[in-house]
Design a protein around this motif. Structure first.
Motif, PDB file in Angstrom:
ATOM      1  N   SER A 131      11.310  67.014  12.835  1.00  0.00           N
ATOM      2  CA  SER A 131      11.896  67.519  11.584  1.00  0.00           C
ATOM      3  C   SER A 131      10.923  68.402  10.796  1.00  0.00           C
ATOM      4  O   SER A 131      10.706  68.216   9.601  1.00  0.00           O
ATOM      5  N   ILE A 132      10.352  69.388  11.478  1.00  0.00           N
ATOM      6  CA  ILE A 132       9.424  70.317  10.835  1.00  0.00           C
ATOM      7  C   ILE A 132      10.217  71.471  10.226  1.00  0.00           C
ATOM      8  O   ILE A 132      10.952  72.164  10.929  1.00  0.00           O
ATOM      9  N   ASP A 133      10.096  71.684   8.938  1.00  0.00           N
ATOM     10  CA  ASP A 133      10.749  72.811   8.283  1.00  0.00           C
ATOM     11  C   ASP A 133       9.836  74.021   8.441  1.00  0.00           C
ATOM     12  O   ASP A 133       8.934  74.259   7.640  1.00  0.00           O
ATOM     13  N   VAL A 134      10.077  74.800   9.493  1.00  0.00           N
ATOM     14  CA  VAL A 134       9.216  75.947   9.790  1.00  0.00           C
ATOM     15  C   VAL A 134       9.360  77.025   8.722  1.00  0.00           C
ATOM     16  O   VAL A 134       8.378  77.693   8.364  1.00  0.00           O
ATOM     17  N   VAL A 135      10.556  77.194   8.200  1.00  0.00           N
ATOM     18  CA  VAL A 135      10.760  78.204   7.154  1.00  0.00           C
ATOM     19  C   VAL A 135       9.929  77.861   5.926  1.00  0.00           C
ATOM     20  O   VAL A 135       9.256  78.726   5.347  1.00  0.00           O
ATOM     21  N   ARG A 136       9.927  76.597   5.529  1.00  0.00           N
ATOM     22  CA  ARG A 136       9.136  76.180   4.366  1.00  0.00           C
ATOM     23  C   ARG A 136       7.645  76.427   4.610  1.00  0.00           C
ATOM     24  O   ARG A 136       6.935  76.963   3.749  1.00  0.00           O
ATOM     25  N   ALA A 137       7.163  76.025   5.792  1.00  0.00           N
ATOM     26  CA  ALA A 137       5.745  76.215   6.095  1.00  0.00           C
ATOM     27  C   ALA A 137       5.384  77.702   6.069  1.00  0.00           C
ATOM     28  O   ALA A 137       4.345  78.090   5.529  1.00  0.00           O
ATOM     29  N   TYR A 138       6.240  78.526   6.645  1.00  0.00           N
ATOM     30  CA  TYR A 138       5.989  79.971   6.701  1.00  0.00           C
ATOM     31  C   TYR A 138       5.928  80.605   5.323  1.00  0.00           C
ATOM     32  O   TYR A 138       4.963  81.313   4.983  1.00  0.00           O
ATOM     33  N   VAL A 139       6.950  80.361   4.492  1.00  0.00           N
ATOM     34  CA  VAL A 139       6.967  81.030   3.184  1.00  0.00           C
ATOM     35  C   VAL A 139       5.795  80.562   2.321  1.00  0.00           C
ATOM     36  O   VAL A 139       5.181  81.366   1.601  1.00  0.00           O
ATOM     37  N   ASP A 140       5.451  79.294   2.409  1.00  0.00           N
ATOM     38  CA  ASP A 140       4.329  78.784   1.618  1.00  0.00           C
ATOM     39  C   ASP A 140       3.016  79.410   2.067  1.00  0.00           C
ATOM     40  O   ASP A 140       2.187  79.827   1.230  1.00  0.00           O
ATOM     41  N   SER A 141       2.801  79.499   3.372  1.00  0.00           N
ATOM     42  CA  SER A 141       1.552  80.066   3.887  1.00  0.00           C
ATOM     43  C   SER A 141       1.422  81.543   3.547  1.00  0.00           C
ATOM     44  O   SER A 141       0.345  82.000   3.123  1.00  0.00           O
ATOM     45  N   PHE A 142       2.484  82.288   3.725  1.00  0.00           N
ATOM     46  CA  PHE A 142       2.403  83.728   3.480  1.00  0.00           C
ATOM     47  C   PHE A 142       2.232  84.024   1.990  1.00  0.00           C
ATOM     48  O   PHE A 142       1.467  84.921   1.622  1.00  0.00           O
ATOM     49  N   ARG A 144       0.778  82.044  -0.216  1.00  0.00           N
ATOM     50  CA  ARG A 144      -0.595  81.676  -0.576  1.00  0.00           C
ATOM     51  C   ARG A 144      -1.582  82.767  -0.180  1.00  0.00           C
ATOM     52  O   ARG A 144      -2.606  82.969  -0.842  1.00  0.00           O
ATOM     53  N   ALA A 145      -1.273  83.474   0.894  1.00  0.00           N
ATOM     54  CA  ALA A 145      -2.148  84.544   1.371  1.00  0.00           C
ATOM     55  C   ALA A 145      -1.871  85.874   0.670  1.00  0.00           C
ATOM     56  O   ALA A 145      -2.489  86.882   1.006  1.00  0.00           O
ATOM     57  N   GLY A 146      -0.960  85.876  -0.293  1.00  0.00           N
ATOM     58  CA  GLY A 146      -0.657  87.102  -1.020  1.00  0.00           C
ATOM     59  C   GLY A 146       0.259  88.049  -0.276  1.00  0.00           C
ATOM     60  O   GLY A 146       0.318  89.247  -0.592  1.00  0.00           O
ATOM     61  N   LEU A 147       1.006  87.537   0.690  1.00  0.00           N
ATOM     62  CA  LEU A 147       1.911  88.358   1.498  1.00  0.00           C
ATOM     63  C   LEU A 147       3.353  88.188   1.024  1.00  0.00           C
ATOM     64  O   LEU A 147       3.760  87.107   0.603  1.00  0.00           O
ATOM     65  N   ARG A 148       4.114  89.267   1.093  1.00  0.00           N
ATOM     66  CA  ARG A 148       5.534  89.210   0.746  1.00  0.00           C
ATOM     67  C   ARG A 148       6.302  88.565   1.898  1.00  0.00           C
ATOM     68  O   ARG A 148       5.850  88.539   3.050  1.00  0.00           O
ATOM     69  N   VAL A 149       7.506  88.085   1.594  1.00  0.00           N
ATOM     70  CA  VAL A 149       8.269  87.273   2.551  1.00  0.00           C
ATOM     71  C   VAL A 149       9.617  87.909   2.867  1.00  0.00           C
ATOM     72  O   VAL A 149      10.377  88.297   1.975  1.00  0.00           O
ATOM     73  N   GLY A 150       9.921  88.010   4.160  1.00  0.00           N
ATOM     74  CA  GLY A 150      11.234  88.411   4.636  1.00  0.00           C
ATOM     75  C   GLY A 150      11.774  87.374   5.605  1.00  0.00           C
ATOM     76  O   GLY A 150      11.015  86.579   6.174  1.00  0.00           O
ATOM     77  N   LEU A 151      13.084  87.361   5.795  1.00  0.00           N
ATOM     78  CA  LEU A 151      13.734  86.431   6.727  1.00  0.00           C
ATOM     79  C   LEU A 151      14.630  87.210   7.684  1.00  0.00           C
ATOM     80  O   LEU A 151      15.242  88.208   7.301  1.00  0.00           O
ATOM     81  N   TYR A 152      14.716  86.732   8.914  1.00  0.00           N
ATOM     82  CA  TYR A 152      15.627  87.264   9.932  1.00  0.00           C
ATOM     83  C   TYR A 152      16.704  86.215  10.181  1.00  0.00           C
ATOM     84  O   TYR A 152      16.409  85.011  10.247  1.00  0.00           O
TER      85      TYR A 152
END
Length: 484
Positions: A131-142, A144-152
């Motif tokens: 039950s790993i929420d990959v979307v949550r992990a991705y948006v949080d990491s990006f 934190r790194a100062g990167l903008r977020v997009g979704l496919y």
């Protein structure tokens, strides 16, 4: 598994007008609720902000990663998706090392597996023991790194039987429910990239899953999110058809024209294909010189943002060769700042009211009919008869229709002997019940000319044109009722 390029080539050989015109779901069109999308920042400002990002990371990571496939097996157990060492912080660090400014993650690919724990009945990570929420992990990491977020997000879903001829209102609602989760639970999203929609290989039309309905749904959840459909490149490059940003997929052979003036996005892979294959650990990667000098820098000069795909492996991490290549790219390229200013363009989100309607013309050259100017196929065209310097096309919309957009597409550049417009002037008119009324006119048009006009209501629309020299062609005329 054939590549997308191979699928597109095969489809191009066998495509017919029926693909574009037929197979529409009348019930879906009739039931579509028209609502004006909520707006915040002006679209032009959002488009400028996006192209100014210049360079991003595409992350293809889903069920196919664990199967050495490009499309995941829709019959496989959700438990097969099991990244043993998911490290989205590593993804973000690698993106920063390449001087990328944003990312985009495949939340649902064509097989339909969701890498967030969706509350819908669809297969997802929520049904696995991990039950790993990959979307949550991705948006949080990006972030934190100062990167903008997009979704496919893929409209095609084999697990949910969302396929051509099999779309129902319940399935459209499933799409909307999942998008609602993504756009209310994960913060601000800069861009949504959709796929598997109106593609020659998926065949799900913009009417079966109504484009405008999904478009307005997203805009009302997040007005500042740009929407970009991966398959809209089959439309003329000079117009924003069914996308706020024009997209070109290099792996499918789609090239960004030299003279393009719309906000654009080009996507390509660092590895051979989109999803990680076991052989990629020691396989060839695109050279940094190619990425920077042949793609990124030339594309940026055309208001085009490059998104380079870096696929995580089955652990959920980038392999050492991928990390190293991204670092090389970052050493070869530094973000130079904002691009030159964009010009404003009309975005088409609704169906063409003229497509497939009765049409007449001033002349009928041998083997050519005016229907080739409203058949939904930009590769075909009607033209004036030999020796004629002026003419007209008239479309009967079959009933009184309201509209506020008219368009003219000329096949400039589609043949070597048609390098520029052959039209000296043009004029659109509508019938007011007693006479023809001018809507808009112009001199030499652009290859794709889209005009917003004051909203009118009429059953008949006419295009008049004057030739500049050689025989002019009309690939497509458009009549649209856009909100706002």
């Amino acid at each position: 598994m054939p590549t997308r390029r191979e699928l597109l080539q095969l489809a191009a050989q066998t495509a017919t007008t029926a693909i574009l015109l037929g197979h529409r779901s009348a019930a879906l069109v009739q039931n579509e609720t028209r609502v004006t999308p909520r707006r915040e920042l002006p679209l032009l400002e959002l488009q400028q902000r996006f192209v100014d990002l210049r360079f991003g990371m595409f992350v293809h990571f889903n069920m196919a990663t664990f199967q050495d496939r490009e499309w995941g097996d829709p019959t496989s157990s959700p438990d097969l998706f099991h990244p043993t060492a998911l490290d989205t912080d590593q993804w973000a660090t690698a993106a920063r090392s390449a001087n990328m400014t944003w990312g985009c993650l495949t939340t649902r690919h064509h097989d339909g597996f969701c890498i967030w724990p969706t509350r819908t009945a669809a297969a997802s990570v929520g049904q696995t023991p991990y039950s790993i929420d990959v979307v949550r992990a991705y948006v949080d990491s990006f972030r934190r790194a100062g990167l903008r977020v997009g979704l496919y997000y893929s409209i095609l879903s084999l697990r949910d039987d969302i396929r051509h001829f099999n779309v129902t209102r319940a399935k459209v609602q499933l799409i909307k429910d999942q998008l609602t989760e993504l756009f209310t639970g994960y913060g601000e999203v800069d861009i949504l990239i959709t796929d598997g929609w109106d593609a020659p290989w998926s065949r799900i039309t913009y009417e079966e899953v109504p484009f405008h309905e999904i478009y307005e749904h997203i805009k009302n959840l997040q007005p500042n999110c740009l929407i970009c459909d991966l398959n809209a490149s089959q439309y003329p490059s000079g117009g924003l058809y069914y996308s706020d940003v024009k997209v070109f997929e290099q792996n499918a052979g789609q090239k960004v024209p030299e003279n393009i003036d719309v906000p654009a996005l080009s996507c390509v892979t660092l590895t051979d294909r989109w999803f990680w294959k076991q052989q990629d650990a020691n396989g060839p990667l695109k050279p940094a010189k190619t990425v920077v000098e042949e793609w990124l820098e030339p594309l940026n000069r055309r208001h085009c943002n490059l998104i380079l795909n870096a696929p995580p492996n089955r652990e959920g991490r980038f392999a050492p060769n991928v990390v190293s290549r991204l670092e090389e790219i970052g050493k070869a390229w530094k973000h130079p700042g904002p691009m030159t200013k964009l010009s404003e363009h009309v975005v088409i989100t609704t169906r063409n009211l003229a497509t497939g309607k009765p049409i007449h013309a001033s002349c009928y050259p041998d083997t050519v009919g005016p229907d080739e100017a409203n058949d939904g196929d930009f590769r075909s065209s009607w033209y004036l008869d030999e020796g004629q310097s002026s003419g007209w096309l008239e479309v009967d919309l079959r009933k009184q229709e309201s509209f506020n957009i008219v368009s003219l597409v000329e096949p400039v550049g589609r043949r070597d002997d048609y390098p520029e417009s052959r039209i000296r002037s043009y004029r659109f008119e509508c019938w007011n019940g007693a006479s023809w009324t001018k809507l808009i006119s112009g001199e030499k048009p652009a290859p794709t000319t889209i005009h917003r006009i004051p909203r009118v209501s009429s059953q008949r629309v006419r295009l008049l044109l004057e030739s500049s020299k050689e025989m002019p062609h009309v690939a497509e005329i458009g009549v649209y009722n856009e909100p706002g």
